[in-house]
Motif scaffolding. Structure first.
Motif, mmCIF file in Angstrom:
data_model
loop_
_atom_site.group_PDB
_atom_site.id
_atom_site.type_symbol
_atom_site.label_atom_id
_atom_site.label_comp_id
_atom_site.label_asym_id
_atom_site.label_seq_id
_atom_site.Cartn_x
_atom_site.Cartn_y
_atom_site.Cartn_z
ATOM 1 N N ALA A 18 0.832 -1.202 0.000
ATOM 2 C CA ALA A 18 0.000 0.000 0.000
ATOM 3 C C ALA A 18 0.869 1.254 0.000
ATOM 4 O O ALA A 18 0.555 2.233 -0.676
ATOM 5 N N ARG A 19 1.985 1.222 0.717
ATOM 6 C CA ARG A 19 2.890 2.373 0.767
ATOM 7 C C ARG A 19 3.355 2.757 -0.645
ATOM 8 O O ARG A 19 3.408 3.926 -0.994
ATOM 9 N N GLU A 20 3.671 1.757 -1.467
ATOM 10 C CA GLU A 20 4.121 2.004 -2.841
ATOM 11 C C GLU A 20 3.025 2.694 -3.656
ATOM 12 O O GLU A 20 3.310 3.585 -4.456
ATOM 13 N N VAL A 21 1.786 2.268 -3.471
ATOM 14 C CA VAL A 21 0.658 2.867 -4.209
ATOM 15 C C VAL A 21 0.482 4.324 -3.793
ATOM 16 O O VAL A 21 0.331 5.203 -4.639
ATOM 17 N N PHE A 22 0.532 4.593 -2.485
ATOM 18 C CA PHE A 22 0.399 5.978 -2.022
ATOM 19 C C PHE A 22 1.511 6.849 -2.597
ATOM 20 O O PHE A 22 1.264 7.952 -3.077
ATOM 21 N N LYS A 23 2.740 6.356 -2.546
ATOM 22 C CA LYS A 23 3.871 7.139 -3.072
ATOM 23 C C LYS A 23 3.726 7.380 -4.568
ATOM 24 O O LYS A 23 4.009 8.467 -5.060
ATOM 25 N N LYS A 24 3.277 6.368 -5.304
ATOM 26 C CA LYS A 24 3.085 6.499 -6.756
ATOM 27 C C LYS A 24 2.110 7.628 -7.076
ATOM 28 O O LYS A 24 2.261 8.335 -8.071
ATOM 29 N N HIS A 25 1.136 7.814 -6.219
ATOM 30 C CA HIS A 25 0.112 8.837 -6.434
ATOM 31 C C HIS A 25 0.491 10.189 -5.825
ATOM 32 O O HIS A 25 -0.335 11.105 -5.810
#
Length: 67
Positions: A18-25
């Motif tokens: 989930a951390r990766e998804v937040f950072k991507k956005h």
């Protein structure tokens, strides 16, 4: 399931990627304790992020985990 009302902290605890998804956005302030308490919706609004797209990607993580 990830929902708009879920806290960012809960989302991070729900799935390790989930951390990766937040950072991507563009939500890179995940180390800020205040941000951790706010909802996914509030974070998305604050950063001008498409909430539906963010939630879709987060929920896709759960679908990947099931297969």
């Amino acid at each position: 399931m990830f929902t708009k009302d879920m806290s960012i902290m809960s989302a991070l605890q729900a799935h390790p990627k989930a951390r990766e998804v937040f950072k991507k956005h563009g939500m890179g302030c995940l180390s800020c304790m205040g941000a951790m308490q706010e909802s996914i919706e509030a974070g998305a609004l604050m950063h001008g992020i498409d909430l539906d797209a963010l939630l879709k990607e987060l929920n896709d993580l759960l679908r990947e985990k099931e297969t």
